[in-house]
Design an enzyme around this catalytic site. Sequence first.
Site, PDB file in Angstrom:
ATOM      1  N   THR A 105      -1.285  94.042  52.978  1.00  0.00           N
ATOM      2  CA  THR A 105      -2.035  94.536  54.144  1.00  0.00           C
ATOM      3  C   THR A 105      -1.760  96.033  54.254  1.00  0.00           C
ATOM      4  OG1 THR A 105      -0.188  93.719  55.504  1.00  0.00           O
ATOM      5  CG2 THR A 105      -2.211  92.419  55.492  1.00  0.00           C
TER       6      THR A 105
ATOM      7  N   HIS B 251     -11.302  89.001  50.351  1.00  0.00           N
ATOM      8  CA  HIS B 251     -10.736  90.130  51.086  1.00  0.00           C
ATOM      9  C   HIS B 251     -10.715  89.846  52.596  1.00  0.00           C
ATOM     10  CE1 HIS B 251      -9.465  94.196  49.667  1.00  0.00           C
ATOM     11  NE2 HIS B 251      -9.416  94.433  50.965  1.00  0.00           N
TER      12      HIS B 251
ATOM     13  N   ARG C 103     -13.685  91.020  54.703  1.00  0.00           N
ATOM     14  CA  ARG C 103     -13.790  92.446  55.009  1.00  0.00           C
ATOM     15  C   ARG C 103     -14.694  93.208  54.036  1.00  0.00           C
ATOM     16  NH1 ARG C 103      -9.744  94.279  58.361  1.00  0.00           N
ATOM     17  NH2 ARG C 103      -9.312  96.238  57.258  1.00  0.00           N
TER      18      ARG C 103
ATOM     19  N   SER D 159      -7.257  84.209  52.734  1.00  0.00           N
ATOM     20  CA  SER D 159      -8.396  84.321  53.650  1.00  0.00           C
ATOM     21  C   SER D 159      -8.552  83.066  54.507  1.00  0.00           C
ATOM     22  CB  SER D 159      -9.712  84.616  52.914  1.00  0.00           C
ATOM     23  OG  SER D 159      -9.598  85.787  52.106  1.00  0.00           O
ATOM     24  N   GLY D 160      -8.265  83.208  55.786  1.00  0.00           N
ATOM     25  CA  GLY D 160      -8.498  82.143  56.756  1.00  0.00           C
ATOM     26  C   GLY D 160      -7.308  81.271  57.082  1.00  0.00           C
TER      27      GLY D 160
ATOM     28  N   GLY E 214      -2.235  86.925  55.211  1.00  0.00           N
ATOM     29  CA  GLY E 214      -2.334  88.330  55.574  1.00  0.00           C
ATOM     30  C   GLY E 214      -2.270  88.536  57.064  1.00  0.00           C
TER      31      GLY E 214
END
Length: 381
Positions: free
Chosen positions: A82, A279, A282, A311-312, A333
């Site tokens: 990040t 991503h 994003r 992601s998620g 993240g």
Amino acid sequence: MPNLSRAVNIEDLRRMARARLPRAVFDFFDGGAEDEVTLRENRAAFERIRLLPKVLVDVSEIDMRTTLFGTASNFPLAIAPTGAIGAGRNGADLALARAAKAFGIPYTLATPATASIEQIAEEAGGRLWFQLYVLRDRAFREKLVERAKVAGYEAMLVTVDVPVGGKRERDTRNDFVAPFRPTWRNSRDMWRKPAWALDMLRHGIPRMENLHGFVGWSTKVTDIAASVGRAQDPTFDWEALKRLRDLWPRKLLVKGIARPDDAERLVALGGDGLVVSNHGGRQLDGAAPTLEALPAIARAVGSKVTVLLDSGVRRGGDILKARALGAQAVLTGRATLYGAMAGGEPGARRALEILTGELERSMKLCGVRTVAEITSDLIRA
């Protein structure tokens, strides 16, 4: 400092982070591209999965350990890269790295981190991975590879889904663009967040420490929104990746794979692993949720390389679902980032406590005692 013990899930930590941060800073971390369809779908894909638990199994003892690249990990989990997170809290990169070490999982340092490659290795230690953006200046990016090698990082993740920056409309609306210029709107909001403002006044606005000397990317964290896309090399291709493979002697992963054919090509090139990733929603809005892209990739190459997913992920049960669908582990993240933004290292540790505690409970409720027992038969077809 908020009462972190009151955070019972990641969403609570998200609310604590939002309360502490200026809107522009929070939205940079929290937001996605364009209409944020992929951002929402990443989460919704996990929520659509239904489990078929086993019963009458002795689950008094649960073992959440696994092996990633031949080395033991206490959980099927790693912290994702990040960037520019010092914009939200000074020392945030170090806080995440130390929390990861405490939990016995890998930590991934981002190219645009606000701590240097060397600082993280010296002051945090643990299992360290380095995320490489494919910058336009080949000599500079290869210098980053060499620095990570000298500092002892065990793996390198090459991010390949940013040939151009995504259109992140929250950043534009918040005047969080490069070059950053204070406006009445964004300045007023910043001074309404005294804990954040005092942190920045006391320590100064941090810079992206790995990018000193790179022409074309401002090191100011306030300029990252536009700098990411402008600094990328749009010509980077499979041949260029092969050159990095030749330069890097340790584990090489590619982050941003969404198709089985690309995964198979990576195997042929000599990659050691991949991250099924969009991503975090994003970049390309409308990209498939990673959990839906995962099974086909796992079927194609899961027996040949390490398949990870990001992601998620917001729940420990999400880790179980991803594992059942073919991922060896997940990267988190935003979940751990919310914790670090809310409470520094204690907040990051609280996020990991929540995720690992929920994973343990989910495993017990599904009747599985080890990570190896988390298989596809737990998923309702």
